[in-house]
Design a protein around this motif. Structure first.
Motif, short mmCIF file in Angstrom:
data_model
loop_
_atom_site.label_atom_id
_atom_site.label_comp_id
_atom_site.label_asym_id
_atom_site.label_seq_id
_atom_site.Cartn_x
_atom_site.Cartn_y
_atom_site.Cartn_z
N ILE A 1 0.85 -1.21 0.00
CA ILE A 1 0.00 0.00 0.00
C ILE A 1 0.88 1.25 0.00
O ILE A 1 0.64 2.21 -0.75
CB ILE A 1 -0.98 -0.02 1.20
CG1 ILE A 1 -2.02 -1.13 0.97
CG2 ILE A 1 -1.68 1.33 1.37
CD1 ILE A 1 -2.91 -1.44 2.15
N LEU A 2 1.95 1.21 0.81
CA LEU A 2 2.86 2.36 0.85
C LEU A 2 3.52 2.59 -0.51
O LEU A 2 3.70 3.73 -0.94
CB LEU A 2 3.93 2.17 1.93
CG LEU A 2 3.49 2.47 3.35
CD1 LEU A 2 4.61 2.18 4.34
CD2 LEU A 2 3.06 3.93 3.49
N LEU A 3 3.87 1.48 -1.17
CA LEU A 3 4.46 1.58 -2.51
C LEU A 3 3.50 2.27 -3.47
O LEU A 3 3.90 3.15 -4.26
CB LEU A 3 4.75 0.19 -3.07
CG LEU A 3 6.18 -0.32 -2.98
CD1 LEU A 3 6.30 -1.63 -3.72
CD2 LEU A 3 7.16 0.69 -3.54
N LEU A 4 2.25 1.87 -3.40
CA LEU A 4 1.22 2.48 -4.25
C LEU A 4 1.10 3.97 -3.95
O LEU A 4 0.99 4.80 -4.86
CB LEU A 4 -0.15 1.82 -4.01
CG LEU A 4 -0.50 0.64 -4.89
CD1 LEU A 4 -1.88 0.12 -4.52
CD2 LEU A 4 -0.51 1.05 -6.38
N VAL A 5 1.15 4.31 -2.65
CA VAL A 5 1.05 5.72 -2.25
C VAL A 5 2.24 6.51 -2.82
O VAL A 5 2.07 7.63 -3.32
CB VAL A 5 0.98 5.84 -0.71
CG1 VAL A 5 1.11 7.29 -0.27
CG2 VAL A 5 -0.33 5.26 -0.20
N ILE A 6 3.43 5.90 -2.78
CA ILE A 6 4.62 6.58 -3.34
C ILE A 6 4.40 6.85 -4.84
O ILE A 6 4.62 7.96 -5.33
CB ILE A 6 5.89 5.72 -3.12
CG1 ILE A 6 6.24 5.67 -1.63
CG2 ILE A 6 7.07 6.28 -3.92
CD1 ILE A 6 7.30 4.63 -1.28
N GLY A 7 3.95 5.82 -5.55
CA GLY A 7 3.71 5.97 -6.99
C GLY A 7 2.63 7.00 -7.28
O GLY A 7 2.80 7.86 -8.14
N MET A 8 1.53 6.92 -6.51
CA MET A 8 0.41 7.84 -6.75
C MET A 8 0.82 9.28 -6.48
O MET A 8 0.50 10.18 -7.26
CB MET A 8 -0.78 7.47 -5.84
CG MET A 8 -1.50 6.20 -6.28
SD MET A 8 -3.09 5.99 -5.45
CE MET A 8 -2.64 5.89 -3.75
N SER A 9 1.52 9.50 -5.35
CA SER A 9 1.87 10.89 -5.01
C SER A 9 2.87 11.46 -6.01
O SER A 9 2.78 12.63 -6.38
CB SER A 9 2.39 11.00 -3.58
OG SER A 9 3.44 10.10 -3.39
N THR A 10 3.82 10.62 -6.48
CA THR A 10 4.81 11.13 -7.45
C THR A 10 4.10 11.49 -8.75
O THR A 10 4.31 12.59 -9.29
CB THR A 10 5.91 10.07 -7.73
OG1 THR A 10 6.37 9.56 -6.49
CG2 THR A 10 7.06 10.66 -8.52
N PHE A 11 3.27 10.58 -9.27
CA PHE A 11 2.59 10.87 -10.53
C PHE A 11 1.69 12.09 -10.39
O PHE A 11 1.71 12.99 -11.24
CB PHE A 11 1.75 9.66 -10.99
CG PHE A 11 0.99 9.95 -12.25
CD1 PHE A 11 1.61 9.87 -13.48
CD2 PHE A 11 -0.33 10.38 -12.21
CE1 PHE A 11 0.93 10.19 -14.66
CE2 PHE A 11 -1.03 10.70 -13.38
CZ PHE A 11 -0.38 10.59 -14.60
N HIS A 12 0.91 12.12 -9.30
CA HIS A 12 -0.05 13.21 -9.11
C HIS A 12 0.66 14.57 -9.02
O HIS A 12 0.19 15.55 -9.60
CB HIS A 12 -0.86 12.96 -7.83
CG HIS A 12 -2.14 13.71 -7.78
ND1 HIS A 12 -3.29 13.28 -8.38
CD2 HIS A 12 -2.47 14.90 -7.19
CE1 HIS A 12 -4.26 14.15 -8.17
NE2 HIS A 12 -3.78 15.14 -7.45
N SER A 13 1.82 14.60 -8.33
CA SER A 13 2.54 15.87 -8.19
C SER A 13 3.14 16.31 -9.52
O SER A 13 2.96 17.46 -9.94
CB SER A 13 3.67 15.76 -7.16
OG SER A 13 3.22 15.10 -6.04
N VAL A 14 3.88 15.41 -10.18
CA VAL A 14 4.58 15.79 -11.42
C VAL A 14 3.56 16.14 -12.51
O VAL A 14 3.68 17.18 -13.17
CB VAL A 14 5.54 14.66 -11.89
CG1 VAL A 14 6.23 15.05 -13.18
CG2 VAL A 14 6.55 14.34 -10.80
N ASN A 15 2.56 15.30 -12.66
CA ASN A 15 1.54 15.57 -13.67
C ASN A 15 0.74 16.83 -13.30
O ASN A 15 0.34 17.60 -14.18
CB ASN A 15 0.60 14.37 -13.81
CG ASN A 15 -0.23 14.41 -15.07
OD1 ASN A 15 0.29 14.75 -16.13
ND2 ASN A 15 -1.50 14.10 -14.97
N GLY A 16 0.55 17.04 -12.01
CA GLY A 16 -0.17 18.23 -11.54
C GLY A 16 0.58 19.51 -11.90
O GLY A 16 -0.04 20.50 -12.32
N ILE A 17 1.91 19.47 -11.80
CA ILE A 17 2.72 20.65 -12.17
C ILE A 17 2.55 20.92 -13.67
O ILE A 17 2.36 22.05 -14.11
CB ILE A 17 4.20 20.45 -11.78
CG1 ILE A 17 4.32 20.46 -10.25
CG2 ILE A 17 5.09 21.54 -12.40
CD1 ILE A 17 5.65 19.98 -9.71
#
Lengths: 280, 147
Positions: free
Chosen positions: B75-91
Motif C-alpha cells: 500500500i505504501l508503494l502504491l502511495v509513493i507511486g500515486m503521489s509522485t505521478f499526481h505531483s509531477v503531472n499536476g505541475i
C-alpha cells in the motif's frame, strides 16, 4: 555506402506501401452492427448485424446507406452533405465519436463495425440524437461579433473593420467548427455534468474573445466563469483528438482560462491601451 | 410517454473506464483522478493511523505494526507511486490549464493534428509515469530490501 542506405530505405518504403495496399484490399465486405431503438415507441435497444459489400473508398456512411437501401430501410440516420461540412452524421464508430462520411471502412480494424448514437446526447431513434441542449449551450456563448462602437448606427460614416492576417489567425481555426457534436460526445466532463457547456461552446467563447472586432469580452467571461463553466475542464484532450476539422477546442479552452487566470497577455487590452496612448 | 431525460444517454463515470480510446491525455486525466481519489483515501487512513497516538504508545505501536506487513508495504508503494505521478503531472497541468506549452492557434491543415496534443504534453505525461515508476522501485528497494 550512402547509396546502399538509400536503396535499403526505398526497398523498405516499397514493402510498406505494398503491405498497406494489401491490407486495404483485404475487405470486400463488412458486418455493420447497428444500434437500433425507438424508445418513444417502447422498443428495447439492440444491435442488428447487416453485411454490406465495401470497396477501398467506401465510407461508413456509404455502408450504412447501402444497408438502408438494400437490407433494412427502417434504419434511422441523419446525414446531409457527405463531405464533412454539415456535421450531421456524427456517431460512435467502434466506440469513438466520428463523422460517418469522413471515416473510411478501410481505416478501421476488423471486419465488424459497430455504430451507435453519440453519447451524451439525448437519444431519439437508432443513430439519431437530439442536439437541442448542445445548441442551447452554443447560443449561450453569444456566438456573434458584438461591438458597442459599431458605426452601423451611423450609416453615413461607414468604415470597414481592419484586421491583419495575424489578427485573423488568432481565431480562424475556431471558426471552422461545424457543430457536429463529436467533442461534446467525447468529453468526460460533459458525461457527468449536464450544466457544463462543453468543449464546442467554450471554444466558441474563445473564438469571439480573441476576435479584435468583438467588445463583449466581459459578458462572455461572466458566462464561462461559473462553477459549471470553464473550471470543470481538466484537459483530457479528447475533444481535440476527435475533432474532424482541426478546431482543437482544448487549445481554445486552455487559452481562455489562461486569460481568466491572468497567465496570458490580453491582446485586446494592450491594443486599447495603445489606442488610448495614441489619442492622448 | 418516456421523458427525454430518461434517455439522456450520458456516459457518466463509466465513460472514464476506457481511457485508451482517446490517447495519452485521456489516460493522464484518468490517472490524475484515480491517484487523487487514492491519495484522499490514504490521507483519511493516515489521519486515523496517527490519531491512535492519543490512545497511548501501545496503541500507536500496534498501529505501526500493521504497516510493517507485506500488504502494508505494498500500500505504501502504491502511495509513493500515486503521489509522485499526481505531483509531477499536476505541475504540468498547472501550466497547461493556464494555456502554457500548448502552442498557438493557426490555420489548420489536413490531417488536422491538434497542436494542444503535442509532444511537450505527451513527454510531460511520460516523465510523470517514469518518475512514479522510479520512485516505486526505490521505495520497493527500501521497504523490501531489508538491512
Amino acid at each position: 555506402m550512402s547509396e546502399q542506405i538509400i536503396e535499403k530505405i526505398e526497398t523498405l518504403e516499397k514493402k510498406r506501401d505494398r503491405e498497406k495496399k494489401e491490407k486495404e484490399h483485404v475487405k470486400t465486405s463488412v458486418v455493420l452492427k447497428v444500434f437500433r431503438a425507438n424508445r418513444s415507441a417502447g422498443e428495447n435497444p439492440h444491435f442488428d448485424s447487416i453485411e454490406v459489400p465495401v470497396q477501398r473508398w467506401t465510407t461508413v456512411l456509404d455502408a450504412l446507406l447501402h444497408a438502408k437501401q438494400y437490407k433494412d430501410s427502417s434504419i434511422g440516420i441523419r446525414y446531409s452533405c457527405r463531405m464533412a461540412s454539415c456535421g450531421s452524421c456524427g456517431m460512435k464508430i467502434n466506440g469513438i465519436p466520428r463523422l460517418a462520411c469522413y471515416t473510411k471502412v478501410s481505416e478501421l480494424e476488423g471486419s465488424t463495425i459497430t455504430v451507435e448514437p453519440l453519447a451524451n446526447f439525448p437519444h431519439l431513434r437508432d443513430l439519431v440524437t437530439d442536439f437541442t441542449q448542445f445548441f442551447a449551450h452554443h447560443k449561450e456563448m453569444k456566438p456573434y461579433v458584438r461591438n458597442d462602437d459599431s458605426d452601423m448606427k451611423q450609416t453615413d460614416s461607414l468604415t470597414e473593420y481592419v484586421q491583419s492576417p495575424e489578427d485573423l489567425d488568432r481565431f480562424l481555426q475556431f471558426s471552422y467548427c461545424i457543430k457536429c457534436g463529436l467533442c461534446y460526445s467525447a468529453c468526460p466532463t460533459v458525461a457527468t455534468d449536464t450544466k457544463f457547456p462543453g468543449p464546442q461552446a467554450l471554444s466558441q467563447a474563445y473564438r469571439y474573445f480573441s476576435d479584435n472586432r468583438d467588445t463583449a469580452t466581459k459578458e462572455r467571461m461572466d458566462i464561462v466563469d461559473d462553477k459549471h463553466g470553464i473550471w470543470r475542464c481538466h484537459f483530457a484532450g479528447s475533444c481535440s483528438s476527435v475533432c474532424p476539422k482541426g478546431v482543437d477546442p482544448a487549445l481554445g479552452i486552455q487559452l481562455l482560462r489562461g486569460h481568466l487566470l491572468g497567465f496570458s497577455r490580453n491582446e485586446k487590452k494592450i491594443a486599447e491601451k495603445q489606442e488610448r496612448l495614441k489619442r492622448d | 410517454m418516456e421523458k427525454l431525460s430518461d434517455r439522456n444517454n450520458r456516459e457518466g463515470i463509466k465513460g472514464w473506464l476506457n481511457p485508451s480510446r482517446y490517447g495519452w491525455e485521456r489516460v493522464s486525466y484518468w490517472l490524475q483522478r484515480l491517484t487523487g481519489v487514492g491519495l484522499l483515501a490514504y490521507f483519511v487512513a493516515h489521519i486515523f493511523e496517527t490519531s491512535s497516538l492519543t490512545q497511548g504508545p501501545d496503541a500507536w505501536a500496534a498501529m505501526l505494526e500493521l504497516t510493517q506487513t507485506p500488504l502494508g508495504h505494498l500500500i505504501l508503494l502504491l502511495v509513493i507511486g500515486m503521489s509522485t505521478f499526481h505531483s509531477v503531472n499536476g505541475i504540468r497541468l498547472i501550466f497547461t490549464q493556464g494555456g502554457k506549452g500548448l502552442g498557438n492557434p493557426g490555420r489548420p491543415d489536413y490531417p488536422y493534428d491538434a497542436v494542444s496534443l503535442n509532444y511537450r504534453q505527451k513527454s510531460g505525461i511520460w516523465i510523470a509515469l517514469i518518475l512514479a515508476g522510479v520512485a516505486m522501485l526505490y521505495g520497493a528497494s527500501v521497504l523490501f530490501g531489508g538491512e
